[in-house]
Design a protein around this motif. Sequence first.
Motif, PDB file in Angstrom:
ATOM      1  N   THR A 161       0.848  -1.177   0.000  1.00  0.00           N
ATOM      2  CA  THR A 161       0.000   0.000   0.000  1.00  0.00           C
ATOM      3  C   THR A 161       0.889   1.234   0.000  1.00  0.00           C
ATOM      4  O   THR A 161       1.828   1.332   0.784  1.00  0.00           O
ATOM      5  N   PHE A 162       0.561   2.176  -0.892  1.00  0.00           N
ATOM      6  CA  PHE A 162       1.297   3.429  -0.969  1.00  0.00           C
ATOM      7  C   PHE A 162       0.395   4.567  -0.477  1.00  0.00           C
ATOM      8  O   PHE A 162      -0.814   4.508  -0.605  1.00  0.00           O
ATOM      9  N   ALA A 163       1.016   5.599   0.062  1.00  0.00           N
ATOM     10  CA  ALA A 163       0.264   6.777   0.488  1.00  0.00           C
ATOM     11  C   ALA A 163      -0.140   7.606  -0.724  1.00  0.00           C
ATOM     12  O   ALA A 163       0.288   7.338  -1.857  1.00  0.00           O
ATOM     13  N   ASP A 164      -0.961   8.612  -0.516  1.00  0.00           N
ATOM     14  CA  ASP A 164      -1.410   9.477  -1.598  1.00  0.00           C
ATOM     15  C   ASP A 164      -0.442  10.627  -1.859  1.00  0.00           C
ATOM     16  O   ASP A 164      -0.738  11.524  -2.642  1.00  0.00           O
ATOM     17  N   ASP A 165       0.689  10.632  -1.181  1.00  0.00           N
ATOM     18  CA  ASP A 165       1.719  11.626  -1.427  1.00  0.00           C
ATOM     19  C   ASP A 165       3.069  10.966  -1.197  1.00  0.00           C
ATOM     20  O   ASP A 165       3.136   9.814  -0.779  1.00  0.00           O
ATOM     21  N   TYR A 166       4.132  11.668  -1.487  1.00  0.00           N
ATOM     22  CA  TYR A 166       5.446  11.060  -1.354  1.00  0.00           C
ATOM     23  C   TYR A 166       6.455  12.096  -0.884  1.00  0.00           C
ATOM     24  O   TYR A 166       6.251  13.303  -1.012  1.00  0.00           O
ATOM     25  N   VAL A 167       7.539  11.616  -0.320  1.00  0.00           N
ATOM     26  CA  VAL A 167       8.619  12.477   0.150  1.00  0.00           C
ATOM     27  C   VAL A 167       9.604  12.691  -0.999  1.00  0.00           C
ATOM     28  O   VAL A 167      10.111  11.731  -1.570  1.00  0.00           O
ATOM     29  N   LEU A 168       9.874  13.951  -1.324  1.00  0.00           N
ATOM     30  CA  LEU A 168      10.834  14.280  -2.370  1.00  0.00           C
ATOM     31  C   LEU A 168      12.213  14.413  -1.736  1.00  0.00           C
ATOM     32  O   LEU A 168      12.461  15.325  -0.948  1.00  0.00           O
ATOM     33  N   THR A 169      13.120  13.514  -2.081  1.00  0.00           N
ATOM     34  CA  THR A 169      14.431  13.461  -1.422  1.00  0.00           C
ATOM     35  C   THR A 169      15.522  14.182  -2.200  1.00  0.00           C
ATOM     36  O   THR A 169      16.691  14.102  -1.856  1.00  0.00           O
ATOM     37  N   ALA A 170      15.154  14.882  -3.263  1.00  0.00           N
ATOM     38  CA  ALA A 170      16.147  15.608  -4.053  1.00  0.00           C
ATOM     39  C   ALA A 170      16.725  16.761  -3.227  1.00  0.00           C
ATOM     40  O   ALA A 170      16.151  17.185  -2.219  1.00  0.00           O
ATOM     41  N   SER A 171      17.866  17.281  -3.679  1.00  0.00           N
ATOM     42  CA  SER A 171      18.486  18.416  -2.995  1.00  0.00           C
ATOM     43  C   SER A 171      17.604  19.650  -3.129  1.00  0.00           C
ATOM     44  O   SER A 171      16.687  19.703  -3.960  1.00  0.00           O
ATOM     45  N   ARG A 172      17.895  20.656  -2.311  1.00  0.00           N
ATOM     46  CA  ARG A 172      17.081  21.878  -2.325  1.00  0.00           C
ATOM     47  C   ARG A 172      17.085  22.533  -3.700  1.00  0.00           C
ATOM     48  O   ARG A 172      16.039  22.971  -4.205  1.00  0.00           O
ATOM     49  N   GLU A 173      18.251  22.598  -4.330  1.00  0.00           N
ATOM     50  CA  GLU A 173      18.353  23.218  -5.644  1.00  0.00           C
ATOM     51  C   GLU A 173      17.602  22.413  -6.693  1.00  0.00           C
ATOM     52  O   GLU A 173      16.925  22.977  -7.567  1.00  0.00           O
ATOM     53  N   GLU A 174      17.722  21.090  -6.603  1.00  0.00           N
ATOM     54  CA  GLU A 174      17.006  20.233  -7.548  1.00  0.00           C
ATOM     55  C   GLU A 174      15.502  20.376  -7.378  1.00  0.00           C
ATOM     56  O   GLU A 174      14.759  20.395  -8.365  1.00  0.00           O
ATOM     57  N   ARG A 175      15.040  20.474  -6.123  1.00  0.00           N
ATOM     58  CA  ARG A 175      13.610  20.654  -5.880  1.00  0.00           C
ATOM     59  C   ARG A 175      13.112  21.950  -6.502  1.00  0.00           C
ATOM     60  O   ARG A 175      12.043  21.996  -7.113  1.00  0.00           O
ATOM     61  N   LYS A 176      13.897  23.037  -6.342  1.00  0.00           N
ATOM     62  CA  LYS A 176      13.508  24.326  -6.916  1.00  0.00           C
ATOM     63  C   LYS A 176      13.367  24.229  -8.428  1.00  0.00           C
ATOM     64  O   LYS A 176      12.397  24.715  -9.020  1.00  0.00           O
ATOM     65  N   ASN A 177      14.356  23.587  -9.056  1.00  0.00           N
ATOM     66  CA  ASN A 177      14.324  23.458 -10.507  1.00  0.00           C
ATOM     67  C   ASN A 177      13.152  22.608 -10.975  1.00  0.00           C
ATOM     68  O   ASN A 177      12.504  22.910 -11.990  1.00  0.00           O
TER      69      ASN A 177
END
Length: 265
Positions: A161-177
């Motif tokens: 079973t998966f949740a309806d959202d997920y944790v984004l583990t990318a770096s801060r800069e990668e997340r911004k991009n």
Amino acid sequence: NRGGRPFAPLQALLPATRLKNWVDEVYAISRQLETIQKDDNDRLMILTVQRINERLSHPPKLFQGETMVKNNNKRTNPTTTKVSTSTTSAAVAQLATGISSANKDQYRMNRQNFNLGDKMTAMMNQADVERQWGMLQYAESKREEGNEMRGAFNFYTRQLTFADDYVLTASREERKNMIRNDELPTLTAVIGSDLDRRDLDRNEFLTSIDDATAEAAFLVKEHNNDGGSGGGKGLVVDVVDVKDLVDLVGLAHDACDNWFSLIAP
């Protein structure tokens, strides 16, 4: 707290756990070959290879009355920053990038801004994907009929079973991009990536354990054809051949460990 990782009922893991215990035992025996080889004890090496062959030729019964349990519990963690991808019920995993409720919801969201012609084309594409997925499920079930080890892995994966959202583990800069370029992964892409890795580890294990079983049987057969004399004359005591067996068992053991490493504690 499972750290945002998918999970399944504990019962779903029992067949795979029996398989892992067996693999761990074979691996432990195979590690003895390296020490025996250094001691130049041909007779003990032959006996050890025969033990490995016996264990590999007689795997344990993996299913002992377990039945499929569907788990649809929704899971959230308000203390962790997550990427919300939908408001539907929790996505139940399939064997690979399956047609779950999350997939269907994503298809509907993607069609919202389409014109009528594009919507019809998208719906036809979705139907084709679902048809192909049904064929893949059928083919996988057929493969399981002759391979209880494959079935043990799939028995757990089907109940994830998966949740309806997920944790984004990318770096801060990668997340911004990713946010700036609208490149955040969809929920179905995240689920698919997770399941693909599980399948990759499963397939690597199945290939390695099959090869190890064939190698052990070959070495024993060659020793028997040599008259069981040992003394360095038979292929069974050749350094390269024994090393191949040790390496193959090690690959199977590592693949099994990698598969288990994805299980939430």
